[in-house]
Write an enzyme that holds these catalytic residues in place. Structure first.
Site, PDB file in Angstrom:
ATOM      1  N   ASP A 443       3.934  28.825 -50.131  1.00 34.52           N
ATOM      2  CA  ASP A 443       4.181  29.054 -49.061  1.00 34.52           C
ATOM      3  C   ASP A 443       2.108  29.501 -48.592  1.00 34.52           C
ATOM      4  O   ASP A 443       1.297  28.983 -49.885  1.00 34.52           O
ATOM      5  CB  ASP A 443       4.549  30.639 -49.189  1.00 34.52           C
ATOM      6  CG  ASP A 443       4.464  31.362 -47.414  1.00 34.52           C
ATOM      7  OD1 ASP A 443       3.972  30.834 -47.186  1.00 34.52           O
ATOM      8  OD2 ASP A 443       4.442  32.589 -47.495  1.00 34.52           O
ATOM      9  N   GLU A 446      -2.299  26.468 -47.150  1.00 34.81           N
ATOM     10  CA  GLU A 446      -3.485  25.465 -45.651  1.00 34.81           C
ATOM     11  C   GLU A 446      -4.784  25.594 -46.251  1.00 34.81           C
ATOM     12  O   GLU A 446      -4.980  24.677 -46.141  1.00 34.81           O
ATOM     13  CB  GLU A 446      -3.730  26.562 -44.110  1.00 34.81           C
ATOM     14  CG  GLU A 446      -1.847  26.894 -43.565  1.00 34.81           C
ATOM     15  CD  GLU A 446      -0.838  28.079 -43.759  1.00 34.81           C
ATOM     16  OE1 GLU A 446      -0.055  26.758 -43.693  1.00 34.81           O
ATOM     17  OE2 GLU A 446      -0.942  28.818 -44.762  1.00 34.81           O
ATOM     18  N   ASP A 522       6.023  31.014 -39.692  1.00 37.18           N
ATOM     19  CA  ASP A 522       6.403  32.465 -38.632  1.00 37.18           C
ATOM     20  C   ASP A 522       6.281  32.544 -37.349  1.00 37.18           C
ATOM     21  O   ASP A 522       5.855  32.896 -36.442  1.00 37.18           O
ATOM     22  CB  ASP A 522       5.047  33.452 -39.205  1.00 37.18           C
ATOM     23  CG  ASP A 522       4.824  33.294 -40.663  1.00 37.18           C
ATOM     24  OD1 ASP A 522       6.125  33.242 -41.676  1.00 37.18           O
ATOM     25  OD2 ASP A 522       3.926  34.378 -40.880  1.00 37.18           O
TER      26      ASP A 522
END
Length: 792
Positions: A443, A446, A522
């Site tokens: 998670d 990026e 999300d």
């Protein structure tokens, strides 16, 4: 001080919901100052085009065409893929390619063309190069699939990275797909799409772009043929698409258009021509075969940010068990960490985590751990200290550690573009394995750094190893998560060599499939979020990433019972079937939505469990062929325009058609059928395609249709494999494949082939092998024998 930045700073400090408060303001200004010093001003630029053709030099698989101000290298590989690169760019080095570039095709020949141009003639495509530098790809029959106009570069006068633009034309009937995970897909409409992996910082819906997984991969589907184009550069960029029109204006077709603008990096691309299946096979041979998840990872996963304690995990698991609901994995989010620090455990709330994991494993349930890349920048943190000793963290142009803000507070970030750092990070998973975890969920990669304003990531001037070449975050950003996945995957291969690793990632780039899968991130709770969930999975599959899925129920908010159930029913037919929600969202356990929803969710869970042999077969076939589990309805007939425009249903493998309910209040829905006979798997009602039919979709189920003649491996009542055979039409035959899971290790299972055909009035099912036909090695269950007349 910039006025807009000041306003955002005050807003962030005053916002109760802003993570880390004042730290995010400091981080944003620190990031801005770092780039102000570390990024050279571009200043004046000069534009350049290739110029006129001068000469050409043949080479294996193609050759080099020289122009007045550039040169173009063309190579056709033995798998049929075509590579070309401008300004001397070659296929390597590349983060997308798996291993070395495929060998050139010795049959591909560079030869002069009319009007002073050149062409490379190969078995599956012909590449035409005009005297001004336009590149045209044609089918073997001479039909033009795409025409790339001469590119244009803008070079800083004082030196530095050139930005560039490439405009391309495609057939008027062509449709665009791909570009990674796009919430507005899977078919990409007219508009501009950014190529920069981005955490939107909130729950997203169909109008939000970019998202976590962007990649410069387009699948273009037209009547003449399909083709995949991949521009192999990881820099920030945009793709502007415009679909064509047939008979526009004075009756002439208007070509479709794709315009790619990149902030830097090489101008090089791969093009693969053929059917979607052939294109994805060649793509997998270039970028790596998709990994096969362990069998348990194809079951149902339950996750939540905010389980909070071992007692809460036991309570949730007991809720599944008491109600007889299948459960295969439980995911622990950052709240199980010690103060949100990666590779730690909160010993107060999870004092006996290994014991809990062992208890769950005895019941067939695995624990999966979130893993974030950000490391708390504090001496005494074991990961931080070992990383400092390894010189593992990203630095700025002055050599100082780059610090951002993440869940543990002020943080530093490993440079996964260095092989030594990847090896160090991979060894850290031993702590997770010792704690009892069997799978890993990457998670915030990026990578994300909370900033009150500006981009929520590292400074663009931050320095990266880039495998020894050196460079900055402008080039490394989009491949950061890919390299993190490589670190985790290779580390687990070393630590647990006898088991297939299981990891999936929020972010990624071309080639992520060789290390694991992805998930939606999300996605917003709501009917638009439900629709976006399907778009993401289908789009990623067409980019070569077959294993993905959404947060069932949506990440935020409180889904209505109907929305939750429809999402749950869709999730049961997607590769990654996982419920998940935010700390502040409503609960996602099926029993929280009332008795009726619970019973209907039970049916979906039981059906997913029954289909596990089919899912494993699809996973094994994806590794061999690159074909996604979830396929658009046009997969086998891309020339069917009605199917090409259908986005609300999908094929699960070759045998099942799934038509989810994506709007509220529906109890019937229209389904666009491919050619052939199809059975409703619940009622055995028969429908004939091609064409559109109206199918019942009560709250208890979503329509799932089986192709006539399909042989589908399912789990029988005794737990063994059973062959479910749907009767072909009289005078027709059918078949199917079974690839049994040989355990969660590395054994190569055999592909079993089955045929179904009529002998008089008797339906016969046989196994097809090298020695001919034989009796099936599994029980056979015949379906559809007492069918009604086809309905239109």
């Amino acid at each position: 001080m910039n006025g807009r930045g000041l306003v955002r700073s005050i807003t962030a400090v005053g916002s109760a919901g802003a993570p880390q408060g004042l730290r995010t303001v400091r981080a944003a200004w620190r990031r801005r100052r770092t780039d102000a010093v570390g990024l050279p001003a571009r200043g004046a630029e000069r534009a350049r085009v290739p110029g006129q053709v001068e000469d050409a030099e043949p080479a294996p698989g193609g050759g080099v065409v020289r122009f007045g101000r550039s040169e173009l290298r063309i190579v056709v590989a033995v798998n049929g893929a075509v590579f070309w690169g401008w300004d001397g760019a070659g296929p390597e080095p590349s983060y997308a390619l798996a291993g070395r570039c495929p060998e050139p095709d010795p049959r591909a020949v560079l030869e002069p063309d009319k009007d002073g141009g050149w062409r490379v003639v190969a078995e599956r495509a012909t590449v035409m190069v005009s005297r001004h530098g336009a590149v045209e790809v044609r089918t073997p029959g001479g039909v033009t699939l795409r025409r790339d106009l001469p590119p244009r570069w803008w070079e800083p006068v004082g030196g530095g990275e050139a930005r560039w633009m490439q405009r391309s034309e495609v057939a008027a009937d062509a449709r665009f797909f791909g570009l990674g995970g796009r919430a507005s897909g899977p078919r990409l409409r007219d508009g501009t799409y950014r190529l920069w992996n981005t955490d939107p910082g909130r729950a997203f819906g169909p109008g939000d772009d970019p998202l976590y997984v962007t990649m410069p991969v387009q699948l273009v589907v037209a009547d003449a043929a399909s083709h995949l184009v991949f521009h192999d550069t990881s820099w920030d960029g945009t793709v502007t698409l415009r679909e064509g029109e047939e008979g526009a204006g004075s009756g002439h077709d208007r070509a479709g258009m794709s315009e790619l603008r990149m902030a830097g990096g090489p101008l090089r691309c791969w093009v693969v021509v053929g059917t979607p299946a052939r294109v994805l096979l060649a793509w997998a041979s270039l970028t790596g075969a998709p990994v096969v998840p362990p069998s348990w990872a194809l079951g149902h996963h339950h996750a939540r940010w905010g389980f909070g304690s071992e007692q809460e995990v036991r309570r949730i698991v007991a809720g599944y068990q008491e109600r007889g609901l299948p459960l295969d994995a439980v995911h622990l989010d950052i709240d199980h960490y010690d103060e949100h620090q990666v590779f730690t455990v909160d010993q107060e709330r999870f004092p006996k985590l290994p014991q809990l994991a062992e208890e769950l494993r005895r019941d067939g349930i695995r624990l999966v751990s979130v893993v974030d890349p950000a490391v708390k920048a504090a001496p005494g943190n074991a990961v931080h200290d070992s990383g400092e000793a390894e010189d593992a963290f990203v630095r700025d142009a002055s050599g100082r550690l780059v610090k951002g803000v993440a869940w543990p507070g002020e943080a530093v970030y490993p440079d996964f573009t260095h092989a030594r750092v990847r090896a160090w990070w991979g060894r850290l998973y031993q702590e997770r394995l010792t704690a009892g975890f069997a799978g890993f969920w990457h998670d915030m990669n990026e990578p994300t750094s909370f900033n009150a304003f500006g981009e929520s990531t590292l400074p663009r001037s931050a320095r990266h190893a880039l495998e020894g070449r050196g460079g900055d975050h402008q080039e490394a950003h989009n491949v950061y998560a890919l390299c993190m996945a490589q670190a985790g995957y290779e580390g687990l291969r070393e630590l647990v060599p006898g088991e297939r690793p299981f990891l999936f990632s929020r972010s990624g780039w071309a080639g992520i499939q060789r290390y694991g899968g992805t998930w939606s991130g999300d996605v917003a709770t709501g009917w638009p979020g439900l629709r976006a969930s399907l778009s993401l999975v289908m789009g990623l599959g067409l980019c070569g990433v077959p294993y993905s899925g959404p947060d069932v129920g949506g990440y935020d908010g409180h889904p209505s019972p109907e929305l939750y159930l429809r999402w749950f029913q869709l999730g049961a037919y997607l590769p990654l079937f996982r419920t998940h929600a935010s700390l502040r969202a409503g609960r996602r356990e099926p029993w929280e939505f009332g008795a009726e929803v619970l019973e209907h969710a039970r049916v979906a869970l039981v059906e997913r469990r029954r289909l596990l042999p089919y899912f494993m077969t699809l996973a094994q076939l994806a590794r061999r062929t690159g074909a996604p589990y979830v396929r658009p309805l046009w997969w086998s007939v891309p020339e069917d325009r009605a199917l090409r425009d259908c986005e609300d249903a999908f094929l699960l493998g070759d045998s099942l058609l799934v038509a989810p309910v994506l709007d509220p209040g529906g109890d019937r829905r229209a389904v666009q059928l491919p050619r052939g006979r199809w059975y409703d798997t619940t009622t055995e009602q028969v429908y004939e395609g091609p064409g559109q039919v109206l199918v019942d979709a009560p709250l208890s189920r979503i329509p799932v249709l089986a192709r006539a003649g399909a042989v589908i491996p399912v789990q029988g009542k005794d737990g063994g494999i059973e062959l479910e055979v749907w009767a072909p039409a009289r005078g027709r035959s059918g078949g199917g494949l079974l690839v049994e899971d040989a355990g969660d290790g590395w054994d190569e299972p055999e592909i079993e082939r089955y045929v179904a055909r009529w002998e008089g009035r008797k339906l016969v099912v046989q196994r097809e092998g090298e020695d001919g036909l034989s009796e099936p090695s599994h029980p056979v269950r015949l379906r559809g024998l007492e069918r009604a007349e086809p309905q239109r």
